[in-house]
Write a protein that holds these residues in place. Sequence first.
Motif, mmCIF file in Angstrom:
data_model
loop_
_atom_site.group_PDB
_atom_site.id
_atom_site.type_symbol
_atom_site.label_atom_id
_atom_site.label_comp_id
_atom_site.label_asym_id
_atom_site.label_seq_id
_atom_site.Cartn_x
_atom_site.Cartn_y
_atom_site.Cartn_z
ATOM 1 N N HIS A 1 0.826 -1.205 0.000
ATOM 2 C CA HIS A 1 0.000 0.000 0.000
ATOM 3 C C HIS A 1 0.859 1.253 0.000
ATOM 4 C CE1 HIS A 1 -2.161 3.299 2.084
ATOM 5 N NE2 HIS A 1 -3.187 2.892 1.363
ATOM 6 N N ASP A 2 2.008 1.190 0.694
ATOM 7 C CA ASP A 2 2.898 2.344 0.805
ATOM 8 C C ASP A 2 3.819 2.505 -0.394
ATOM 9 O OD1 ASP A 2 1.711 2.662 3.250
ATOM 10 O OD2 ASP A 2 3.429 1.964 4.427
ATOM 11 N N GLY A 3 3.753 1.573 -1.354
ATOM 12 C CA GLY A 3 4.567 1.686 -2.556
ATOM 13 C C GLY A 3 5.991 1.202 -2.403
ATOM 14 N N ILE A 4 6.267 0.420 -1.373
ATOM 15 C CA ILE A 4 7.625 -0.060 -1.131
ATOM 16 C C ILE A 4 7.816 -1.480 -1.661
ATOM 17 C CG2 ILE A 4 9.282 -0.630 0.701
ATOM 18 C CD1 ILE A 4 7.986 1.707 2.294
ATOM 19 N N LEU A 5 6.773 -2.289 -1.590
ATOM 20 C CA LEU A 5 6.801 -3.636 -2.154
ATOM 21 C C LEU A 5 5.699 -3.790 -3.189
ATOM 22 C CD1 LEU A 5 7.198 -5.886 1.057
ATOM 23 C CD2 LEU A 5 9.016 -4.962 -0.398
ATOM 24 N N SER A 6 5.835 -4.800 -4.013
ATOM 25 C CA SER A 6 4.746 -5.204 -4.908
ATOM 26 C C SER A 6 4.662 -6.722 -4.850
ATOM 27 C CB SER A 6 4.990 -4.738 -6.346
ATOM 28 O OG SER A 6 6.174 -5.311 -6.864
ATOM 29 N N THR A 7 3.460 -7.251 -4.979
ATOM 30 C CA THR A 7 3.287 -8.700 -4.948
ATOM 31 C C THR A 7 2.910 -9.209 -6.325
ATOM 32 O OG1 THR A 7 0.973 -8.435 -4.255
ATOM 33 C CG2 THR A 7 2.611 -8.719 -2.518
ATOM 34 N N ARG A 8 3.389 -10.405 -6.617
ATOM 35 C CA ARG A 8 3.087 -11.048 -7.894
ATOM 36 C C ARG A 8 2.474 -12.410 -7.602
ATOM 37 N NH1 ARG A 8 9.070 -9.724 -10.451
ATOM 38 N NH2 ARG A 8 9.059 -7.496 -9.869
ATOM 39 N N VAL B 1 10.771 -5.962 -3.884
ATOM 40 C CA VAL B 1 11.046 -4.562 -3.606
ATOM 41 C C VAL B 1 10.761 -3.740 -4.864
ATOM 42 C CG1 VAL B 1 12.795 -2.880 -2.915
ATOM 43 C CG2 VAL B 1 12.814 -5.190 -1.935
ATOM 44 N N GLU B 2 9.960 -2.706 -4.697
ATOM 45 C CA GLU B 2 9.682 -1.797 -5.805
ATOM 46 C C GLU B 2 10.931 -0.995 -6.159
ATOM 47 O OE1 GLU B 2 7.665 -1.048 -8.008
ATOM 48 O OE2 GLU B 2 5.595 -1.505 -7.449
ATOM 49 N N ARG B 3 10.860 -0.222 -7.205
ATOM 50 C CA ARG B 3 11.989 0.627 -7.583
ATOM 51 C C ARG B 3 12.392 1.481 -6.394
ATOM 52 N NH1 ARG B 3 12.336 5.848 -9.797
ATOM 53 N NH2 ARG B 3 10.080 5.942 -10.074
ATOM 54 N N PHE B 4 13.667 1.423 -6.065
ATOM 55 C CA PHE B 4 14.186 2.206 -4.947
ATOM 56 C C PHE B 4 15.438 2.923 -5.407
ATOM 57 C CE2 PHE B 4 16.853 2.670 -1.073
ATOM 58 C CZ PHE B 4 16.017 3.526 -0.382
#
Length: 228
Positions: free
Chosen positions: A57-64, A71-74
Amino acid sequence: MPKRYGVKEKDQVVSHIINLVLTGKLRSGDRVDRNEIAHELGLSRVPIQEAVVQLEHDGILSTRYHRGAFVERFDESVVLEHHELHGMLLGIASARAATDPRPHVLSQLDSLTDFMRANRESRAFHEAAWQYRQTINEEYAGPRLLAEIRASQSFMPRSFWVTYLNNHDEMLPFYEAETNSIRGRDPDGARAACAGRAEAMGRIMVAELIRRGVLSPSRLAREPSVAL
Protein backbone atom coordinates in the motif's frame (compact mmCIF):
# COMPACT_ATOMS: atom_id res chain seq x y z
CA MET A 1 16.18 -11.91 17.07
CA PRO A 2 14.04 -11.51 20.23
CA LYS A 3 10.59 -10.07 20.04
CA ARG A 4 10.20 -6.38 20.87
CA TYR A 5 7.47 -6.22 23.47
CA GLY A 6 5.19 -3.21 23.24
CA VAL A 7 5.62 -3.07 19.46
CA LYS A 8 3.03 -4.65 17.17
CA GLU A 9 4.49 -7.67 15.39
CA LYS A 10 3.39 -6.28 12.03
CA ASP A 11 5.18 -2.98 12.73
CA GLN A 12 8.29 -4.89 13.76
CA VAL A 13 8.30 -6.63 10.37
CA VAL A 14 7.70 -3.36 8.52
CA SER A 15 10.68 -1.75 10.28
CA HIS A 16 12.83 -4.78 9.58
CA ILE A 17 12.09 -4.84 5.85
CA ILE A 18 12.59 -1.09 5.48
CA ASN A 19 15.91 -1.41 7.31
CA LEU A 20 16.95 -4.11 4.84
CA VAL A 21 16.18 -1.70 2.01
CA LEU A 22 17.92 1.29 3.63
CA THR A 23 21.06 -0.77 4.29
CA GLY A 24 21.17 -2.19 0.77
CA LYS A 25 20.53 -5.77 1.86
CA LEU A 26 17.38 -5.67 -0.25
CA ARG A 27 17.49 -3.78 -3.54
CA SER A 28 15.08 -2.93 -6.33
CA GLY A 29 13.52 -6.10 -7.73
CA ASP A 30 14.74 -8.37 -4.93
CA ARG A 31 12.32 -10.96 -3.62
CA VAL A 32 11.41 -10.75 0.08
CA ASP A 33 12.09 -14.08 1.76
CA ARG A 34 9.21 -14.42 4.18
CA ASN A 35 10.52 -17.64 5.72
CA GLU A 36 13.87 -16.03 6.44
CA ILE A 37 12.21 -13.02 8.07
CA ALA A 38 9.96 -15.28 10.15
CA HIS A 39 13.05 -17.14 11.37
CA GLU A 40 15.07 -13.98 12.07
CA LEU A 41 12.29 -12.27 14.01
CA GLY A 42 10.83 -15.37 15.61
CA LEU A 43 7.37 -14.61 14.25
CA SER A 44 4.64 -16.47 12.43
CA ARG A 45 3.75 -15.77 8.80
CA VAL A 46 0.63 -13.80 9.81
CA PRO A 47 2.33 -10.51 10.84
CA ILE A 48 4.69 -10.88 7.89
CA GLN A 49 1.76 -11.03 5.49
CA GLU A 50 0.18 -8.03 7.25
CA ALA A 51 3.44 -6.10 6.83
CA VAL A 52 3.65 -7.00 3.14
CA VAL A 53 0.11 -5.69 2.61
CA GLN A 54 1.00 -2.40 4.30
CA LEU A 55 4.29 -2.02 2.42
CA GLU A 56 2.54 -2.69 -0.87
CA HIS A 57 0.00 0.00 0.00
CA ASP A 58 2.90 2.34 0.80
CA GLY A 59 4.57 1.69 -2.56
CA ILE A 60 7.63 -0.06 -1.13
CA LEU A 61 6.80 -3.64 -2.15
CA SER A 62 4.75 -5.20 -4.91
CA THR A 63 3.29 -8.70 -4.95
CA ARG A 64 3.09 -11.05 -7.89
CA TYR A 65 0.62 -13.88 -7.97
CA HIS A 66 2.24 -17.15 -6.88
CA ARG A 67 5.69 -15.52 -7.01
CA GLY A 68 5.88 -13.53 -3.78
CA ALA A 69 6.67 -9.97 -2.71
CA PHE A 70 9.37 -7.89 -4.38
CA VAL A 71 11.05 -4.56 -3.61
CA GLU A 72 9.68 -1.80 -5.80
CA ARG A 73 11.99 0.63 -7.58
CA PHE A 74 14.19 2.21 -4.95
CA ASP A 75 16.42 5.02 -6.05
CA GLU A 76 17.13 8.65 -5.33
CA SER A 77 13.96 9.96 -6.94
CA VAL A 78 11.84 7.53 -4.92
CA VAL A 79 13.38 8.71 -1.63
CA LEU A 80 12.83 12.34 -2.61
CA GLU A 81 9.25 11.59 -3.66
CA HIS A 82 8.45 10.02 -0.28
CA HIS A 83 9.74 13.15 1.44
CA GLU A 84 7.90 15.44 -0.96
CA LEU A 85 4.61 13.67 -0.24
CA HIS A 86 5.36 13.81 3.49
CA GLY A 87 5.87 17.56 3.30
CA MET A 88 2.63 18.05 1.38
CA LEU A 89 0.65 16.00 3.90
CA LEU A 90 2.12 17.80 6.89
CA GLY A 91 1.40 21.05 5.09
CA ILE A 92 -2.31 20.26 5.01
CA ALA A 93 -2.47 20.05 8.81
CA SER A 94 -0.17 23.03 9.28
CA ALA A 95 -2.24 25.18 6.90
CA ARG A 96 -5.34 24.29 8.91
CA ALA A 97 -3.51 25.43 12.04
CA ALA A 98 -2.68 28.74 10.35
CA THR A 99 -6.30 29.18 9.33
CA ASP A 100 -7.47 28.53 12.88
CA PRO A 101 -4.56 29.16 15.30
CA ARG A 102 -5.92 28.10 18.68
CA PRO A 103 -4.28 29.73 21.72
CA HIS A 104 -3.26 26.50 23.46
CA VAL A 105 -1.67 25.22 20.24
CA LEU A 106 0.23 28.46 19.69
CA SER A 107 1.50 28.36 23.25
CA GLN A 108 2.77 24.81 22.83
CA LEU A 109 4.39 25.55 19.46
CA ASP A 110 6.10 28.65 20.85
CA SER A 111 7.49 26.66 23.79
CA LEU A 112 8.76 23.86 21.56
CA THR A 113 10.30 26.29 19.08
CA ASP A 114 12.07 28.07 21.93
CA PHE A 115 13.31 24.72 23.22
CA MET A 116 14.64 23.72 19.80
CA ARG A 117 16.30 27.11 19.42
CA ALA A 118 18.14 26.65 22.72
CA ASN A 119 19.12 22.98 22.31
CA ARG A 120 21.77 21.88 19.84
CA GLU A 121 21.94 18.29 21.09
CA SER A 122 20.49 16.15 18.31
CA ARG A 123 18.32 13.78 20.35
CA ALA A 124 16.76 16.58 22.41
CA PHE A 125 16.11 18.61 19.26
CA HIS A 126 14.52 15.65 17.49
CA GLU A 127 12.27 14.83 20.45
CA ALA A 128 11.03 18.42 20.56
CA ALA A 129 10.50 18.40 16.79
CA TRP A 130 8.47 15.19 17.11
CA GLN A 131 6.30 16.81 19.81
CA TYR A 132 5.88 19.85 17.57
CA ARG A 133 4.50 17.69 14.76
CA GLN A 134 2.28 15.73 17.13
CA THR A 135 0.83 18.95 18.53
CA ILE A 136 -0.30 20.08 15.08
CA ASN A 137 -1.34 16.68 13.72
CA GLU A 138 -3.38 15.64 16.74
CA GLU A 139 -5.25 18.94 16.73
CA TYR A 140 -5.83 19.44 13.00
CA ALA A 141 -5.44 16.11 11.15
CA GLY A 142 -8.26 13.61 10.85
CA PRO A 143 -7.83 9.80 10.89
CA ARG A 144 -7.29 9.49 7.14
CA LEU A 145 -4.67 12.25 7.01
CA LEU A 146 -2.89 10.80 10.05
CA ALA A 147 -2.77 7.39 8.35
CA GLU A 148 -1.29 8.89 5.19
CA ILE A 149 1.28 10.86 7.19
CA ARG A 150 2.39 7.68 8.96
CA ALA A 151 2.67 5.87 5.64
CA SER A 152 4.81 8.66 4.18
CA GLN A 153 7.37 8.35 7.00
CA SER A 154 8.75 5.04 5.75
CA PHE A 155 12.16 6.33 4.71
CA MET A 156 12.62 8.66 7.68
CA PRO A 157 14.14 6.34 10.30
CA ARG A 158 14.15 7.76 13.79
CA SER A 159 17.50 6.11 14.47
CA PHE A 160 19.10 8.33 11.84
CA TRP A 161 17.56 11.65 12.83
CA VAL A 162 18.25 11.36 16.57
CA THR A 163 21.96 11.07 15.75
CA TYR A 164 22.14 13.57 12.88
CA LEU A 165 24.48 16.28 14.18
CA ASN A 166 23.22 19.16 12.02
CA ASN A 167 19.58 18.86 13.06
CA HIS A 168 19.59 22.20 14.87
CA ASP A 169 21.27 24.32 12.21
CA GLU A 170 19.49 22.84 9.20
CA MET A 171 15.99 22.23 10.53
CA LEU A 172 15.40 25.02 13.05
CA PRO A 173 14.75 27.74 10.39
CA PHE A 174 11.88 25.69 8.97
CA TYR A 175 10.22 25.29 12.39
CA GLU A 176 10.65 28.99 13.11
CA ALA A 177 9.09 29.86 9.76
CA GLU A 178 6.21 27.45 10.34
CA THR A 179 5.50 28.82 13.80
CA ASN A 180 5.55 32.38 12.50
CA SER A 181 3.23 31.44 9.64
CA ILE A 182 0.72 29.77 11.95
CA ARG A 183 0.79 32.72 14.33
CA GLY A 184 0.45 35.11 11.38
CA ARG A 185 -2.50 33.18 9.90
CA ASP A 186 -0.51 32.45 6.73
CA PRO A 187 -1.50 28.95 5.50
CA ASP A 188 0.64 29.24 2.35
CA GLY A 189 3.68 30.05 4.48
CA ALA A 190 2.95 27.11 6.77
CA ARG A 191 2.69 24.75 3.79
CA ALA A 192 5.93 26.14 2.33
CA ALA A 193 7.79 25.59 5.61
CA CYS A 194 6.66 21.95 5.74
CA ALA A 195 7.58 21.40 2.10
CA GLY A 196 10.99 23.02 2.52
CA ARG A 197 11.82 21.00 5.60
CA ALA A 198 10.78 17.73 3.93
CA GLU A 199 12.85 18.54 0.85
CA ALA A 200 15.90 19.24 2.99
CA MET A 201 15.39 15.98 4.89
CA GLY A 202 15.06 14.07 1.63
CA ARG A 203 18.33 15.42 0.27
CA ILE A 204 20.11 14.70 3.55
CA MET A 205 18.81 11.12 3.50
CA VAL A 206 19.86 10.66 -0.14
CA ALA A 207 23.36 11.89 0.69
CA GLU A 208 23.56 9.39 3.56
CA LEU A 209 22.37 6.50 1.39
CA ILE A 210 24.96 7.43 -1.25
CA ARG A 211 27.64 7.53 1.46
CA ARG A 212 26.59 4.05 2.58
CA GLY A 213 26.76 2.76 -0.99
CA VAL A 214 23.04 1.95 -1.06
CA LEU A 215 22.39 4.50 -3.82
CA SER A 216 24.63 5.70 -6.63
CA PRO A 217 25.32 9.41 -7.14
CA SER A 218 23.16 11.03 -9.80
CA ARG A 219 22.35 14.41 -11.26
CA LEU A 220 19.72 15.03 -8.56
CA ALA A 221 22.25 14.55 -5.78
CA ARG A 222 24.46 17.24 -7.27
CA GLU A 223 21.71 19.83 -7.53
CA PRO A 224 21.73 22.41 -4.70
CA SER A 225 18.81 22.29 -2.30
CA VAL A 226 16.47 25.26 -2.10
CA ALA A 227 16.98 27.33 1.03
CA LEU A 228 13.98 28.53 2.98
